[in-house]
Motif scaffolding. Structure first.
Motif, PDB file in Angstrom:
ATOM      1  N   THR A 292       0.745  -1.055   0.205  1.00  0.00           N
ATOM      2  CA  THR A 292       0.059  -0.031  -0.152  1.00  0.00           C
ATOM      3  C   THR A 292       0.853   1.028   0.072  1.00  0.00           C
ATOM      4  O   THR A 292       2.102   1.242   0.276  1.00  0.00           O
ATOM      5  CB  THR A 292      -1.011  -0.050   1.168  1.00  0.00           C
ATOM      6  OG1 THR A 292      -0.055  -0.127   2.441  1.00  0.00           O
ATOM      7  CG2 THR A 292      -1.794  -1.391   1.361  1.00  0.00           C
ATOM      8  N   HIS A 293       0.252   2.383  -0.496  1.00  0.00           N
ATOM      9  CA  HIS A 293       1.219   3.617  -0.356  1.00  0.00           C
ATOM     10  C   HIS A 293       0.404   4.590   0.104  1.00  0.00           C
ATOM     11  O   HIS A 293      -1.017   5.065  -0.479  1.00  0.00           O
ATOM     12  CB  HIS A 293       1.505   4.050  -1.948  1.00  0.00           C
ATOM     13  CG  HIS A 293       2.539   4.798  -2.018  1.00  0.00           C
ATOM     14  ND1 HIS A 293       3.758   4.472  -1.453  1.00  0.00           N
ATOM     15  CD2 HIS A 293       2.537   6.251  -2.581  1.00  0.00           C
ATOM     16  CE1 HIS A 293       4.585   5.441  -1.642  1.00  0.00           C
ATOM     17  NE2 HIS A 293       4.098   6.673  -2.202  1.00  0.00           N
ATOM     18  N   ASN A 294       0.290   5.224   1.302  1.00  0.00           N
ATOM     19  CA  ASN A 294      -0.502   5.810   2.217  1.00  0.00           C
ATOM     20  C   ASN A 294       0.047   7.062   2.123  1.00  0.00           C
ATOM     21  O   ASN A 294       0.946   7.611   2.561  1.00  0.00           O
ATOM     22  CB  ASN A 294      -0.724   5.196   3.530  1.00  0.00           C
ATOM     23  CG  ASN A 294      -1.450   6.135   4.396  1.00  0.00           C
ATOM     24  OD1 ASN A 294      -2.167   6.981   4.237  1.00  0.00           O
ATOM     25  ND2 ASN A 294      -1.371   5.766   5.856  1.00  0.00           N
ATOM     26  N   VAL A 295      -0.638   8.097   1.437  1.00  0.00           N
ATOM     27  CA  VAL A 295      -0.104   9.402   1.142  1.00  0.00           C
ATOM     28  C   VAL A 295      -1.255  10.577   1.092  1.00  0.00           C
ATOM     29  O   VAL A 295      -2.214  10.120   0.717  1.00  0.00           O
ATOM     30  CB  VAL A 295       0.336   9.584  -0.243  1.00  0.00           C
ATOM     31  CG1 VAL A 295       0.699  10.970  -0.556  1.00  0.00           C
ATOM     32  CG2 VAL A 295       1.615   8.507  -0.684  1.00  0.00           C
ATOM     33  N   LEU A 296      -0.913  11.470   2.253  1.00  0.00           N
ATOM     34  CA  LEU A 296      -1.814  12.349   2.401  1.00  0.00           C
ATOM     35  C   LEU A 296      -1.615  13.673   1.733  1.00  0.00           C
ATOM     36  O   LEU A 296      -0.537  14.068   1.625  1.00  0.00           O
ATOM     37  CB  LEU A 296      -2.142  12.934   3.839  1.00  0.00           C
ATOM     38  CG  LEU A 296      -2.331  11.669   4.840  1.00  0.00           C
ATOM     39  CD1 LEU A 296      -2.270  12.278   6.234  1.00  0.00           C
ATOM     40  CD2 LEU A 296      -3.948  11.114   4.419  1.00  0.00           C
ATOM     41  N   VAL A 297      -2.454  14.281   0.600  1.00  0.00           N
ATOM     42  CA  VAL A 297      -1.940  15.266  -0.079  1.00  0.00           C
ATOM     43  C   VAL A 297      -2.857  16.660   0.014  1.00  0.00           C
ATOM     44  O   VAL A 297      -3.969  16.190  -0.202  1.00  0.00           O
ATOM     45  CB  VAL A 297      -1.947  14.749  -1.838  1.00  0.00           C
ATOM     46  CG1 VAL A 297      -1.705  15.970  -2.738  1.00  0.00           C
ATOM     47  CG2 VAL A 297      -1.427  13.457  -2.117  1.00  0.00           C
TER      48      VAL A 297
ATOM     49  N   ASP B  32       3.983   5.912   4.129  1.00  0.00           N
ATOM     50  CA  ASP B  32       5.005   4.692   4.169  1.00  0.00           C
ATOM     51  C   ASP B  32       6.275   4.924   4.250  1.00  0.00           C
ATOM     52  O   ASP B  32       7.222   4.086   4.574  1.00  0.00           O
ATOM     53  CB  ASP B  32       4.390   3.871   2.962  1.00  0.00           C
ATOM     54  CG  ASP B  32       3.013   3.422   3.080  1.00  0.00           C
ATOM     55  OD1 ASP B  32       2.592   3.258   4.122  1.00  0.00           O
ATOM     56  OD2 ASP B  32       2.475   3.070   2.097  1.00  0.00           O
ATOM     57  N   ALA B  33       6.602   6.174   3.409  1.00  0.00           N
ATOM     58  CA  ALA B  33       8.043   6.559   3.031  1.00  0.00           C
ATOM     59  C   ALA B  33       8.505   7.425   4.353  1.00  0.00           C
ATOM     60  O   ALA B  33       9.722   7.600   4.626  1.00  0.00           O
ATOM     61  CB  ALA B  33       8.490   7.321   1.927  1.00  0.00           C
ATOM     62  N   HIS B  34       7.670   7.861   5.442  1.00  0.00           N
ATOM     63  CA  HIS B  34       7.933   8.557   6.530  1.00  0.00           C
ATOM     64  C   HIS B  34       8.610  10.057   5.986  1.00  0.00           C
ATOM     65  O   HIS B  34       9.461  10.767   6.389  1.00  0.00           O
ATOM     66  CB  HIS B  34       8.753   7.987   7.446  1.00  0.00           C
ATOM     67  CG  HIS B  34       8.632   8.234   8.887  1.00  0.00           C
ATOM     68  ND1 HIS B  34       9.133   9.716   9.308  1.00  0.00           N
ATOM     69  CD2 HIS B  34       7.948   7.827   9.897  1.00  0.00           C
ATOM     70  CE1 HIS B  34       8.926   9.955  10.505  1.00  0.00           C
ATOM     71  NE2 HIS B  34       8.128   8.734  11.016  1.00  0.00           N
ATOM     72  N   GLU B  35       7.653  10.447   4.988  1.00  0.00           N
ATOM     73  CA  GLU B  35       8.331  11.632   4.117  1.00  0.00           C
ATOM     74  C   GLU B  35       7.367  12.804   3.989  1.00  0.00           C
ATOM     75  O   GLU B  35       6.418  12.588   3.738  1.00  0.00           O
ATOM     76  CB  GLU B  35       8.983  11.282   2.680  1.00  0.00           C
ATOM     77  CG  GLU B  35       9.481  12.432   2.066  1.00  0.00           C
ATOM     78  CD  GLU B  35       9.815  11.979   0.685  1.00  0.00           C
ATOM     79  OE1 GLU B  35      11.043  11.539   0.646  1.00  0.00           O
ATOM     80  OE2 GLU B  35       8.924  12.143  -0.201  1.00  0.00           O
TER      81      GLU B  35
END
Length: 241
Positions: A137-142, A151-154
């Motif tokens: 999964t790729h959990n990104v808030l935009v 996921d990348a803690h970025e």
């Protein structure tokens, strides 16, 4: 060991040999790899040369003290730091958090309690790394001007990557996960710091201030999303188009 089998590497900094030996014994028993430093200069050199998973840092040290080490380290790295101190006054705790420490333990302390704090900080800082390696999964808030890749803690503000401490990241992600919702300081202490019955509310204010400053250097618009609701708490407000 953490969930992906990596042996976490901890630097123990204290000028008392007895305390270093005690902490080494308890932490090695839990499977951690331990380095030691007995003064500020060697601690700063080691922490810059090595990417530790956590630093246990005494406040009162010969030469460079713990606060100065913390401030200097924060210019370069986001290594989790637990401050150890014999001074438990409120002002000292706030000063430690302002310098960038993630947790604060007052001497004399229970070694078992300290190990529990170490595990909690390491668990928070490593959880997203585990997600990125173990899931697809790729959990990104935009948001406009702000992107949080969980996921990348970025974190990126205005397209620029922003280096945050684990606690700063956790606070931002918590607010961003419920945009436009107002959280009281008490709720943030409970859910982000896991303080059920105690805690200095200024801890929240200090971290919000540092978070805004870091975001503002990359994007003033991103920093402006973190709103103070006077007399209540904070929220991440999404700009209305």
């Amino acid at each position: 060991m953490n969930q992906v089998g990596k042996q976490e590497h901890i630097l123990v900094v204290d000028d008392e040999d007895r305390i270093r030996r005690l902490l080494r014994m308890y932490l090695e028993r839990e499977g951690y790899k331990i380095d030691e430093a007995e003064d500020g200069e060697s601690a700063l050199a080691k922490s810059m040369e090595t990417d530790y998973d956590l630093i246990l840092l005494d406040l009162m040290l010969p030469g460079t003290d713990g606060l100065d080490i913390c401030r200097e380290l924060r210019r370069k790295k986001a290594t989790p730091i637990i401050m150890l101190t014999a001074r438990g006054e409120e002002a000292n705790r706030v000063e430690g958090f302002e310098a960038g420490t993630d947790d604060y333990v007052v001497k004399p302390f229970s070694p078992r309690e300290l190990v529990h704090r170490v595990k909690a900080v390491l668990r928070r800082s490593s959880a997203t790394a585990f997600l990125s390696t173990e899931t697809e999964t790729h959990n990104v808030l935009v948001f406009p001007e702000l992107t949080i890749d969980h996921d990348a803690h970025e974190v990126r503000a205005g397209g620029v990557e922003v280096a945050l401490t684990p606690k700063e990241y956790e606070l931002l992600y918590y607010l961003a996960s419920s945009p436009d919702k107002v959280f009281t300081r008490e709720a943030l202490l409970r859910d982000v710091w896991n303080y059920e019955f105690f805690g200095d509310l200024r801890t929240v204010d200090t971290h919000i201030k540092r978070l805004r400053e870091k975001l503002n250097r990359a994007s003033p618009a991103a920093a402006a999303m973190i709103h103070t609701v006077w007399g209540v708490g904070y929220k991440l407000e999404v700009p209305k188009e």
